[in-house]
Write a protein that holds these residues in place. Structure first.
Motif, PDB file in Angstrom:
ATOM      1  N   GLU A 196      57.742 120.347  58.734  1.00 10.15           N
ATOM      2  CA  GLU A 196      57.514 121.396  57.986  1.00 10.15           C
ATOM      3  C   GLU A 196      58.668 121.965  57.373  1.00 10.15           C
ATOM      4  O   GLU A 196      59.044 122.393  56.332  1.00 10.15           O
ATOM      5  N   LEU A 197      59.587 121.899  58.564  1.00 10.43           N
ATOM      6  CA  LEU A 197      61.192 122.669  58.127  1.00 10.43           C
ATOM      7  C   LEU A 197      61.749 121.501  57.259  1.00 10.43           C
ATOM      8  O   LEU A 197      62.369 122.256  56.288  1.00 10.43           O
ATOM      9  N   ILE A 198      61.423 120.300  56.985  1.00  7.37           N
ATOM     10  CA  ILE A 198      62.275 119.563  56.351  1.00  7.37           C
ATOM     11  C   ILE A 198      61.371 119.728  54.962  1.00  7.37           C
ATOM     12  O   ILE A 198      62.252 119.725  53.865  1.00  7.37           O
ATOM     13  N   SER A 199      60.207 119.818  54.879  1.00  9.75           N
ATOM     14  CA  SER A 199      59.455 119.839  53.525  1.00  9.75           C
ATOM     15  C   SER A 199      59.969 121.286  52.802  1.00  9.75           C
ATOM     16  O   SER A 199      59.994 121.219  51.438  1.00  9.75           O
ATOM     17  N   LEU A 200      60.244 122.203  53.522  1.00 12.54           N
ATOM     18  CA  LEU A 200      60.617 123.679  52.893  1.00 12.54           C
ATOM     19  C   LEU A 200      61.940 123.715  52.223  1.00 12.54           C
ATOM     20  O   LEU A 200      62.331 124.761  51.656  1.00 12.54           O
ATOM     21  N   GLN A 201      62.924 122.709  52.695  1.00  9.45           N
ATOM     22  CA  GLN A 201      64.231 122.582  52.110  1.00  9.45           C
ATOM     23  C   GLN A 201      64.130 122.570  50.696  1.00  9.45           C
ATOM     24  O   GLN A 201      63.593 121.592  50.157  1.00  9.45           O
ATOM     25  N   SER A 202      64.944 123.389  49.842  1.00 12.13           N
ATOM     26  CA  SER A 202      65.257 123.450  48.477  1.00 12.13           C
ATOM     27  C   SER A 202      66.013 122.391  47.898  1.00 12.13           C
ATOM     28  O   SER A 202      66.160 122.122  46.876  1.00 12.13           O
ATOM     29  N   ASN A 203      67.252 122.096  48.630  1.00 10.84           N
ATOM     30  CA  ASN A 203      68.323 121.516  48.072  1.00 10.84           C
ATOM     31  C   ASN A 203      68.821 120.514  49.082  1.00 10.84           C
ATOM     32  O   ASN A 203      70.144 120.665  49.394  1.00 10.84           O
ATOM     33  N   LEU A 204      67.940 119.669  49.826  1.00  8.75           N
ATOM     34  CA  LEU A 204      68.628 118.786  50.822  1.00  8.75           C
ATOM     35  C   LEU A 204      69.377 117.686  50.155  1.00  8.75           C
ATOM     36  O   LEU A 204      68.793 116.993  49.295  1.00  8.75           O
ATOM     37  N   LYS A 205      70.585 117.667  50.529  1.00 14.95           N
ATOM     38  CA  LYS A 205      71.484 116.471  49.816  1.00 14.95           C
ATOM     39  C   LYS A 205      71.876 115.520  50.851  1.00 14.95           C
ATOM     40  O   LYS A 205      71.845 114.391  50.490  1.00 14.95           O
ATOM     41  N   ASN A 206      72.087 115.885  51.989  1.00 16.74           N
ATOM     42  CA  ASN A 206      72.511 114.670  52.922  1.00 16.74           C
ATOM     43  C   ASN A 206      71.468 114.602  54.114  1.00 16.74           C
ATOM     44  O   ASN A 206      70.870 115.481  54.895  1.00 16.74           O
ATOM     45  N   LEU A 207      71.170 113.284  54.313  1.00 17.29           N
ATOM     46  CA  LEU A 207      70.233 112.980  55.463  1.00 17.29           C
ATOM     47  C   LEU A 207      70.666 111.777  56.523  1.00 17.29           C
ATOM     48  O   LEU A 207      71.070 110.829  55.731  1.00 17.29           O
ATOM     49  N   THR A 208      70.742 112.142  57.709  1.00 21.32           N
ATOM     50  CA  THR A 208      71.046 111.076  58.540  1.00 21.32           C
ATOM     51  C   THR A 208      69.940 110.798  59.772  1.00 21.32           C
ATOM     52  O   THR A 208      69.319 111.707  60.317  1.00 21.32           O
TER      53      THR A 208
END
Length: 494
Positions: A220-232
């Motif tokens: 849910e926390l990931i889904s709510l992000q509006s401008n996620l640019k970097n993912l590891t």
């Protein structure tokens, strides 16, 4: 005596900010005057954990000093709670501290606080029935609660809990400005629930998988992000990221950087093709395998891709070659440790706009290095392995001097042997050749030892005298670096 002119505060801020990595000089700035002290303290506490590396243990004295300062900054209610439970941690002064040091912190490493509190309290005698673990939990919770209410926080890390400290996160108000989160799947779901209530502007998320299951609260926390640019995503010991793929693929347009690190060749990779706007991809494969799922990815197209790094084990070279054929035109930075002639030659054909390259060659493949220089006319920096089964450094110097483009300005050499592998005569001949190039451009030469980082075969007394001579002439700049330092700079794997 006339008073010395003072710089505007904004200007002074800019200057002292550049000293962020030079802790000794920053500490000296504390003593100049009140203004310098205020600016330096803010910078020193921005990332108070940044004073050790992997080879150094944090001293107990340093941990005690940081902890006592943080305790001094606690709100009165928290101090009263410690006093009620007969936990006494000395503070630098009996009065209120000059600054609210916690308010300067932009980085919070929860695991470091847990460890720091444990190391300081374990030698303190208990004066009541509280166990060491109970005292640790009490102090740690009060400190973390203080941090979580600071709006200055930008980066938060909570990936594991070695000391099994029972942390509670009932109120998290200050993280609304958080931009970077590093976390683990074994962290309590309440932590992610509380974060998701106010934290919707994360630009970077790093997840370490301790099981194949991911809590709904983290999803849910990931889904709510509006401008996620970097993912590891980091998955080891038979753990995988499959369960989180449906969640992360809800961000197909914003994601520009993806880092996948695993020791399992059966993990899914094909989902990467859904992120068409990626500008940077890092595949850190820690085991040798075919990575057959890359077979599906080799023909995917990433029109904005500029950085591709495969620092450890590589999928089949033919897969990488097909990938470069589709995506190499816009690449600016390519890092690969694979030693394959056909793959190396394909770089010259498919990556004409490269500016930075790291690649391995056999000792008979100096012609391939020449071909790359001819095909990549914008190349500014290159890293190569020399010694042993790899290239002869003398031939590398000759090829760089004769075929590197006018843009070229940095040569990094990994020494893969323990023996000296360049003579003073050959070193000076290379510097003379570089001096005679047109146009003249300062060359940065970096020697990296793959073995004992205290030794580098480029640096003996005779070679160092020659190096200093041409440094003084403004022809070259020379640096030595350990393999660890180089890896840390590349940030290929966390």
């Amino acid at each position: 005596m006339d008073q010395l002119p003072t710089l505007p505060t904004d200007c002074l801020n800019e200057i002292i900010e550049h000293l962020e990595k030079d802790k000794n000089t920053l500490h000296s700035c504390l003593l100049v005057n009140r203004l310098w002290c205020k600016i330096s303290v803010r910078i020193l506490w921005k990332d108070v954990w940044d004073y050790k590396d992997i080879y150094q243990q944090r001293s107990l004295g340093m941990a005690t000093s940081i902890l006592s300062t943080l305790v001094a900054c606690l709100p009165n209610k928290s101090k009263e709670n410690l006093h009620k439970n007969e936990i006494t941690i000395s503070t630098p002064t009996s009065k209120s501290p000059l600054f609210n040091y916690a308010s300067f912190c932009q980085v919070l490493l929860i695991c470091e606080i847990i460890k720091m509190v444990y190391n300081v309290l374990r030698d303190m005698p208990s004066v009541n029935s509280l166990s060491l673990q109970d005292r640790n939990c009490l102090v740690t919770n009060e400190i973390i609660k203080m941090f979580m209410n600071q709006t200055s926080l930008k980066k938060l890390t909570y990936m594991y809990n070695y000391y099994h400290c029972n942390l509670s996160f009932p109120y998290i108000f200050g993280v609304r400005n958080l931009s970077e989160l590093r976390c683990g799947t074994n962290i309590t779901s309440d932590f992610y629930y509380q974060l998701s209530q106010t934290c919707h502007n994360l630009q970077s998320i790093s997840i370490e998988f301790h099981s194949n299951e991911v809590s709904n609260e983290l999803k849910e926390l990931i889904s709510l992000q509006s401008n996620l640019k970097n993912l590891t995503l980091l998955a080891y010991y038979d753990n995988g990221w499959e369960s989180i793929i449906p969640t992360i693929t809800k961000h197909p347009n914003t994601l520009t950087k993806l880092h996948l690190c695993s020791d399992d060749d059966n993990l899914s990779l094909s989902f990467v093709s859904l992120f068409s706007n990626l500008q940077e991809i890092i595949f850190s494969f820690l085991e040798s395998a075919d990575f057959e799922d890359f077979k599906m990815l080799q023909f995917a197209k990433f029109p904005n891709l500029q950085i591709l790094k495969i620092p450890y084990y590589c999928p089949k070279p033919e897969y990488i070659m097909n990938f470069l054929e589709n995506n190499g035109k816009n690449l600016k930075n390519f890092y690969i440790s694979e030693n394959d002639r056909a793959l190396s030659l394909s770089i010259a054909n498919f990556c004409p706009n490269l500016k930075s390259l790291c690649v391995a060659f056999n000792n008979s493949e100096i012609d391939v290095l020449k071909t790359i220089f001819i095909g990549c006319q914008y190349l500014e920096r290159i890293k190569v392995w020399c010694g042993g089964d790899y290239l002869i450094v003398k031939k590398v110097f000759e090829t760089v001097a004769n075929h590197a483009s006018n843009n070229f300005c940095e040569l990094k050499i990994y020494n893969s042997s323990n023996s000296a592998f360049i003579s003073p005569e050959d070193l000076e001949l290379f510097f003379v050749s570089w001096k005679d190039r047109t146009p003249k451009k300062l060359l940065t030469l970096i020697g990296i030892n793959c073995f004992h980082y205290t030794y580098n075969s480029l640096v003996n007394e005779e070679n160092m005298n020659i190096i200093k001579k041409y440094e003084n002439l403004g022809i070259i700049k020379f640096k030595t670096r350990s393999y660890y330092e180089e890896g840390k700079e590349e940030e290929c794997c966390y």
